[in-house]
Write an enzyme that holds these catalytic residues in place. Structure first.
Site, mmCIF file in Angstrom:
data_model
loop_
_atom_site.group_PDB
_atom_site.id
_atom_site.type_symbol
_atom_site.label_atom_id
_atom_site.label_comp_id
_atom_site.label_asym_id
_atom_site.label_seq_id
_atom_site.Cartn_x
_atom_site.Cartn_y
_atom_site.Cartn_z
ATOM 1 N N ASP A 138 11.820 -0.080 2.577
ATOM 2 C CA ASP A 138 10.924 -0.973 1.838
ATOM 3 C C ASP A 138 9.500 -0.452 2.059
ATOM 4 O OD1 ASP A 138 9.058 -2.918 1.242
ATOM 5 O OD2 ASP A 138 10.107 -4.551 2.265
ATOM 6 N N HIS B 261 10.507 -8.396 5.766
ATOM 7 C CA HIS B 261 10.103 -9.379 4.765
ATOM 8 C C HIS B 261 11.388 -10.075 4.290
ATOM 9 C CE1 HIS B 261 8.637 -10.776 0.802
ATOM 10 N NE2 HIS B 261 7.408 -10.504 1.194
ATOM 11 N N LYS C 181 0.772 -3.679 -5.260
ATOM 12 C CA LYS C 181 0.206 -3.382 -3.940
ATOM 13 C C LYS C 181 -0.385 -1.975 -3.900
ATOM 14 C CE LYS C 181 2.884 -6.881 -1.626
ATOM 15 N NZ LYS C 181 3.998 -7.228 -0.747
ATOM 16 N N GLN D 218 4.310 -1.894 1.727
ATOM 17 C CA GLN D 218 3.008 -1.826 2.411
ATOM 18 C C GLN D 218 2.631 -0.391 2.777
ATOM 19 O OE1 GLN D 218 0.945 -4.336 2.837
ATOM 20 N NE2 GLN D 218 2.344 -5.951 2.197
ATOM 21 N N CYS E 209 6.180 -14.485 4.673
ATOM 22 C CA CYS E 209 7.549 -14.203 4.213
ATOM 23 C C CYS E 209 8.323 -13.412 5.258
ATOM 24 C CB CYS E 209 7.561 -13.435 2.886
ATOM 25 S SG CYS E 209 6.754 -14.284 1.550
HETATM 26 C C1 PLP Z 1 5.134 -7.716 -0.780
HETATM 27 C C2 PLP Z 1 6.316 -7.246 -0.003
HETATM 28 C C3 PLP Z 1 7.604 -7.380 -0.482
HETATM 29 C C4 PLP Z 1 7.909 -8.090 -1.780
HETATM 30 O O1 PLP Z 1 7.282 -7.451 -2.841
HETATM 31 P P1 PLP Z 1 7.244 -8.155 -4.285
HETATM 32 O O2 PLP Z 1 6.202 -7.391 -5.009
HETATM 33 O O3 PLP Z 1 6.840 -9.587 -4.037
HETATM 34 O O4 PLP Z 1 8.591 -8.045 -4.874
HETATM 35 C C5 PLP Z 1 8.643 -6.878 0.261
HETATM 36 N N1 PLP Z 1 8.417 -6.266 1.420
HETATM 37 C C6 PLP Z 1 7.178 -6.106 1.925
HETATM 38 C C7 PLP Z 1 6.994 -5.377 3.217
HETATM 39 C C8 PLP Z 1 6.091 -6.596 1.236
HETATM 40 O O5 PLP Z 1 4.868 -6.453 1.745
#
Ligand code: PLP
Length: 406
Positions: A200, A123, A226, A203, A364
Site C-alpha cells: 500500500d 490503514h 495523495k 503515503q 483509519c
Molecule cells: C489514504 C490511505 C489509504 C486509502 O486511500 P483512499 O484514497 O482513501 O482509497 C490507504 N492506505 C493508506 C496508508 C492511506 O494513507
C-alpha cells in the site's frame, strides 16, 4: 536545479488564503494533498476541449480522450517503473485496489488453513477487505506485530512466515505514524515461503522514487489525490502473469471481449479489470500531476522534506507535555503526537482557529492506536510545499492551545 519552495507554493492557489483570520498552514497532506495549477488546468482543458468517452467513438474527440487516457497509463508506468503499461489498472484509489486484489485473487486462491499477513500498523483499507475475503474463504488474517517505537517487528515476521502464508499485504509508509517499512526486505522474505506481496503505497508515492522491477513487488497501489492529483482516481500495479490468472473483479462494458447467454469472454489485461466508463478526467489530471512531479529536482525535494520533518521532530522533542507517537528510525511525512491532558480533537479545533489544518483521531488505523496505547493522535503531515515556517506556526499555535486548555 534546486528546490525553490516559494516558487512551488506559488503554483498551489489554495495555499494563499486566510483561515479564521490567519494564513493557512496546511498540514493534512496525509489525508489529501493540494493541487498545482498544472493539474487544475489540465482537468479544465480536458473538459473544455477533449471530453468524450474512451475506446469506443468513431470521432476525433473520442480519439483524443482515448489517447490522453492511455498516455496517462504510461505516465503511471513510468512513475512506478513497471515493465509494461498493461500492468497498470485504473481504480478509484488505494481502497478499491486492495479490494480488487483481495476479492479477485483471494477468492480464487485462498482456502481454509491459509493465512494472509497484514501489519498491525495498516490503514483499515488494508485490513477490512482481507477480513471480508477470509470470512468467505476460511483463511485467516494474522497481524504482524509492531514494536513500541512503531516499527514492524521483523523477527516476529520471520516467525510468522511459513507455508500457511499465501499473501502478505503491507503499508509502505504508515499514514498514522510515518514509519517507512523495509518493503524490499519484506518482499524478499515473503517470496522465500512462496507468498505474494501487495504494498500500500498511498503515503509513499509523493515522497520516494519507486521501482516495481527492482522491488520485485507483486502488487502495488496508490491514490492520485495523495500525489497532487484529483480524487477518484488511483492505480493498481500487478505483475502481468498474476493479473492474467485472476478472474474479473466487477462485470460490465469494456471489460468483455464477447457477451452471449451461452458464454462471455473477457477482454485482455488491464481492461478485464476496468468495467464501465472510467474516470477519464481523473486520469488526465493524475498524468498532469505526475508530469509536474517529474519536473522537480527529486533529490532536492527529498532533502527539503527530510529537513522540514527533522526540524518538526526536533521541535516536538523539546516541547513540554508533548509525546510523539511513533519513533521509528525511518520516517516520512508524518508527525503524530498527543498533548498531555488534552483530547486530540480539542487540539485540532483550536489549531484550526489559528489557521493550522491537521487531522486528529485514529487515522483509519485503530489497531495501531490501541497497540501504542492511545485512542487517537494529532497528526501533522507534510508535503513538498511545507516549510520550516509552517512548523514554527504549528508550535506557536500549540502554545496558544495550551494557554486555552490549561
Ligand atoms: C489514504 C490511505 C489509504 C486509502 O486511500 P483512499 O484514497 O482513501 O482509497 C490507504 N492506505 C493508506 C496508508 C492511506 O494513507
Amino acid at each position: 536545479m534546486s528546490f525553490d519552495v516559494q516558487a512551488i507554493r506559488a503554483q498551489f492557489p489554495i495555499l494563499a488564503q486566510q483561515i479564521n483570520g490567519n494564513p493557512l498552514v496546511y498540514l493534512d497532506n496525509g489525508a489529501t494533498t493540494q493541487k498545482p495549477d498544472a493539474v487544475i488546468d489540465a482537468i479544465s482543458n480536458f473538459y473544455r476541449h477533449d471530453n468524450s468517452n474512451v475506446h469506443r467513438g468513431a470521432h476525433t474527440l473520442s480519439d483524443r480522450a482515448t489517447s490522453a487516457f492511455e498516455q496517462a497509463r504510461v505516465a503511471v508506468q513510468g512513475l512506478l517503473n513497471a515493465g509494461s503499461s498493461d500492468e497498470i489498472i485504473w481504480t478509484k484509489g488505494t481502497t478499491e485496489s486492495v479490494n480488487l486484489v483481495a476479492f479477485s485473487w483471494g477468492q480464487a486462491n485462498l482456502k481454509p488453513g491459509d493465512r494472509v499477513l497484514v501489519s498491525a500498523m495498516e490503514h483499515h483499507a488494508n485490513i477490512v477487505p482481507w477480513q471480508l475475503v477470509c470470512a468467505k474463504t476460511g483463511a485467516e488474517v494474522v497481524p504482524i506485530p509492531v514494536t513500541d517505537a512503531g516499527e514492524l517487528d521483523l523477527e516476529a515476521l520471520d516467525g510468522l512466515l511459513d507455508e500457511r502464508v499465501k499473501f502478505v499485504s503491507i503499508v509502505h509508509v504508515s499514514n498514522a505514524l510515518g514509519t517507512v517499512n523495509p518493503v524490499a526486505e519484506i518482499i524478499a522474505r515473503a517470496h522465500r515461503v512462496g507468498a505474494l506481496v501487495m504494498v500500500d503505497g498511498a503515503q509513499a508515492v509523493a515522497h520516494f522514487d519507486l521501482d516495481m522491477q527492482a522491488l520485485d513487488c507483486d502488487f502495488y497501489t496508490f491514490s492520485g489525490h495523495k500525489l497532487f492529483g484529483p480524487t477518484g482516481i488511483g492505480a493498481l500495479y500487478g505483475k502481468m502473469a498474476l493479473l492474467e490468472a485472476m478472474p474479473p473483479f466487477m462485470g460490465g462494458g469494456e471489460m468483455i471481449e464477447t457477451v452471449s447467454f451461452e458464454q462471455t469472454t473477457f477482454n485482455r489485461v488491464p481492461y478485464k479489470f476496468e468495467p464501465g466508463t472510467p474516470n477519464i478526467a481523473g486520469a488526465v489530471g493524475l498524468a498532469a500531476a505526475i508530469t509536474w512531479f517529474n519536473g522537480l529536482d527529486r533529490a532536492a525535494m527529498m532533502a527539503h522534506e527530510q529537513a522540514v520533518l527533522d526540524y518538526a521532530v526536533e521541535c516536538a522533542h523539546n516541547y513540554p507535555g508533548l509525546t510523539l507517537i511513533g519513533q521509528a528510525d525511518q520516517r516520512a511525512g508524518v508527525l503524530s503526537f498527543v498533548l498531555d491532558g488534552s483530547h486530540p480533537h480539542d487540539v485540532g479545533t483550536l489549531l484550526d482557529q489559528q489557521g493550522v489544518a491537521v487531522r486528529t483521531g485514529s487515522h483509519c488505523a485503530m489497531p495501531i492506536m490501541s497497540r501504542l496505547g492511545v485512542s487517537g493522535t494529532v497528526r501533522a503531515s507534510f508535503a513538498l510545499y511545507n516549510t520550516r515556517e509552517d512548523v514554527d506556526a504549528l508550535f506557536a499555535a500549540l502554545d496558544k492551545v495550551k494557554l486555552f486548555l490549561f
